[in-house]
Design a protein around this motif. Sequence first.
Motif, PDB file in Angstrom:
ATOM      1  N   LEU A 175       5.270  -1.680   8.514  1.00 45.92           N
ATOM      2  CA  LEU A 175       5.537  -0.296   8.129  1.00 45.92           C
ATOM      3  C   LEU A 175       6.904  -0.236   7.479  1.00 45.92           C
ATOM      4  O   LEU A 175       7.902  -0.669   8.061  1.00 45.92           O
ATOM      5  N   ILE A 176       6.959   0.271   6.256  1.00 45.61           N
ATOM      6  CA  ILE A 176       8.236   0.429   5.560  1.00 45.61           C
ATOM      7  C   ILE A 176       8.564   1.910   5.529  1.00 45.61           C
ATOM      8  O   ILE A 176       7.888   2.685   4.846  1.00 45.61           O
ATOM      9  N   THR A 177       9.563   2.306   6.310  1.00 46.16           N
ATOM     10  CA  THR A 177       9.786   3.735   6.501  1.00 46.16           C
ATOM     11  C   THR A 177      11.254   4.098   6.359  1.00 46.16           C
ATOM     12  O   THR A 177      12.139   3.251   6.536  1.00 46.16           O
ATOM     13  N   ALA A 199       0.860  -1.186   0.000  1.00 47.05           N
ATOM     14  CA  ALA A 199       0.000   0.000   0.000  1.00 47.05           C
ATOM     15  C   ALA A 199       0.893   1.231   0.000  1.00 47.05           C
ATOM     16  O   ALA A 199       1.439   1.610   1.029  1.00 47.05           O
ATOM     17  N   GLU A 200       1.069   1.816  -1.165  1.00 46.36           N
ATOM     18  CA  GLU A 200       1.887   3.035  -1.253  1.00 46.36           C
ATOM     19  C   GLU A 200       0.988   4.202  -0.888  1.00 46.36           C
ATOM     20  O   GLU A 200       0.206   4.685  -1.707  1.00 46.36           O
ATOM     21  N   LEU A 201       1.072   4.618   0.376  1.00 45.68           N
ATOM     22  CA  LEU A 201       0.124   5.615   0.872  1.00 45.68           C
ATOM     23  C   LEU A 201       0.352   6.994   0.273  1.00 45.68           C
ATOM     24  O   LEU A 201      -0.580   7.771   0.102  1.00 45.68           O
ATOM     25  N   THR A 202       1.598   7.302  -0.014  1.00 46.53           N
ATOM     26  CA  THR A 202       1.920   8.617  -0.580  1.00 46.53           C
ATOM     27  C   THR A 202       3.236   8.504  -1.329  1.00 46.53           C
ATOM     28  O   THR A 202       4.062   7.647  -1.000  1.00 46.53           O
ATOM     29  N   HIS A 203       3.419   9.316  -2.330  1.00 45.21           N
ATOM     30  CA  HIS A 203       4.745   9.365  -2.960  1.00 45.21           C
ATOM     31  C   HIS A 203       5.565  10.525  -2.424  1.00 45.21           C
ATOM     32  O   HIS A 203       6.698  10.733  -2.837  1.00 45.21           O
ATOM     33  N   TYR A 245       1.891  -4.138   3.462  1.00 41.83           N
ATOM     34  CA  TYR A 245       3.098  -3.359   3.702  1.00 41.83           C
ATOM     35  C   TYR A 245       2.746  -1.903   3.455  1.00 41.83           C
ATOM     36  O   TYR A 245       2.462  -1.521   2.324  1.00 41.83           O
ATOM     37  N   PHE A 246       2.735  -1.111   4.537  1.00 42.86           N
ATOM     38  CA  PHE A 246       2.462   0.317   4.398  1.00 42.86           C
ATOM     39  C   PHE A 246       3.742   0.995   3.969  1.00 42.86           C
ATOM     40  O   PHE A 246       4.729   1.012   4.703  1.00 42.86           O
ATOM     41  N   SER A 247       3.714   1.557   2.763  1.00 42.39           N
ATOM     42  CA  SER A 247       4.944   2.078   2.202  1.00 42.39           C
ATOM     43  C   SER A 247       4.691   3.429   1.545  1.00 42.39           C
ATOM     44  O   SER A 247       3.642   4.033   1.717  1.00 42.39           O
TER      45      SER A 247
END
Lengths: 349, 86
Positions: A78-80, A3-7, A50-52
């Motif tokens: 969470l991928i941060t 899940a690419e929440l924002t670029h 995967y929150f990315s």
Amino acid sequence: MLAELTHRCPLRCGYCSNPIGRHSRSSELTTQQWCQVFEEARELGVLQVYFSGGEPLLRRDLAGLVAHARRLGLYTSLITGGQGMSADRLADLVASGLDHVQISLQDADAAVADAIAGRAAVHRRKLTAARLVKEVGLPLTLNVVLHRANIGHTRDLIDLALRLRADRLELANAQYYGSALLNLPALLPNRAQLDAAETLVQEARNTLAHRLEIVYVRSDLHDGVPKPCMHGWGSRQLTVTPSGDVLPCPAAARIPGLDVPNVRQAALADIWFHSAAFNRFRGTAWMPEPCRSCPLKEDDHGGCRCQAFQLAGDPAATDPACRLSPHHALVRTLLQDAESAPDTLPYRA
Amino acid sequence: MTCWRLRPGVRLIHDSVRDAGVLLHPDGVLILNETGARVLALCDGNTDLVTIADALSRAYDAVPLHDLRDFLDALARRRLIERAHP
Ligand code: SF4
Ligand code: SF4
């Protein structure tokens, strides 16, 4: 699912494969739209989110999204990049049921790491974030993209992972799409650098097996063997971009004529089973020779579609990384250039 | 007495879509058969191997202790479970 929440992202890494400036905040899916996506994903059988990003911490509703996914039974990672992670923010995420955190590092050396990330004090904040994650008792993965400027520091990276009490260390040779492809001569390690790193990883795996799991993603360009495309196109993974586009592969947006479906227009199950994008390279019927009659086609799925497009100009071609590809000479030339290229730091174009 | 428990960050759920037990972990998922799911539900840090084998034998035919041990050792090598000392 990814899940690419924002670029949006505070960093500027030279090897980043995300599209530059394609999405603004206003085109991002809302909280409610994301919740709906997670519900449809769970019904479809998805088990992991995967929150990315970009940088997912830039979404103020992150904890709420994690809580919703978790209520549905999904495993939440969470991928941060670790910027903007505070004790309070992390406490919220833990209370929401976050299962696992992955932090990307650019290097073991702060000065080099900050130069690669294109901003000061980035590395120090990443280390702080990593310590916070271990303090709250979550499993921690450190991820490092390897390239010419940092592959020589493999030993230091392993030591750093041990000091931070990480559970997993992923050392992944860079993949060359987007801006990374433009920087390729500056990024690609030479043969000697790769061999040294692989030897170190093998030794560390033997001695540290009980303390640290080391995942090493080899370079597919150097040995004539393509890397498998996931478990096959449209087989187990999907990516939803900030604006709701659904992609079979996180880098697929640049494949021409893909006719990308969007969650605002169609149900996820419909997209997964019936969209042209997910069916385009599903199975083996689309394959040209030499893949079509190759015994390895079920194992590597013909290699990377994005690489085939970027190097050979045809996303349906055999991956030029494969020594059997009619375009393999392109890769050989790139490698020769890399052997003689000077050691410069990669900055984002 | 050896007891096992799931490592931190590993969760056992019942997936209603597949109607199967599933072990979720940072690097992926492991879809379990019925016996596997039952064994892992007993990896609670307090139940020893013999007790798990007994519980299984009541539900199915006798389960050899060494099979059980192999299964758990393999999961431990994949860093999904760990030894607990109650
Ligand atoms: S020819 Fe195609 S299937 Fe065979 S190894 Fe090369 S990429 Fe893989
Ligand atoms: S097409 Fe290439 S980048 Fe995309 S998932 Fe397959 S191997 Fe990875």
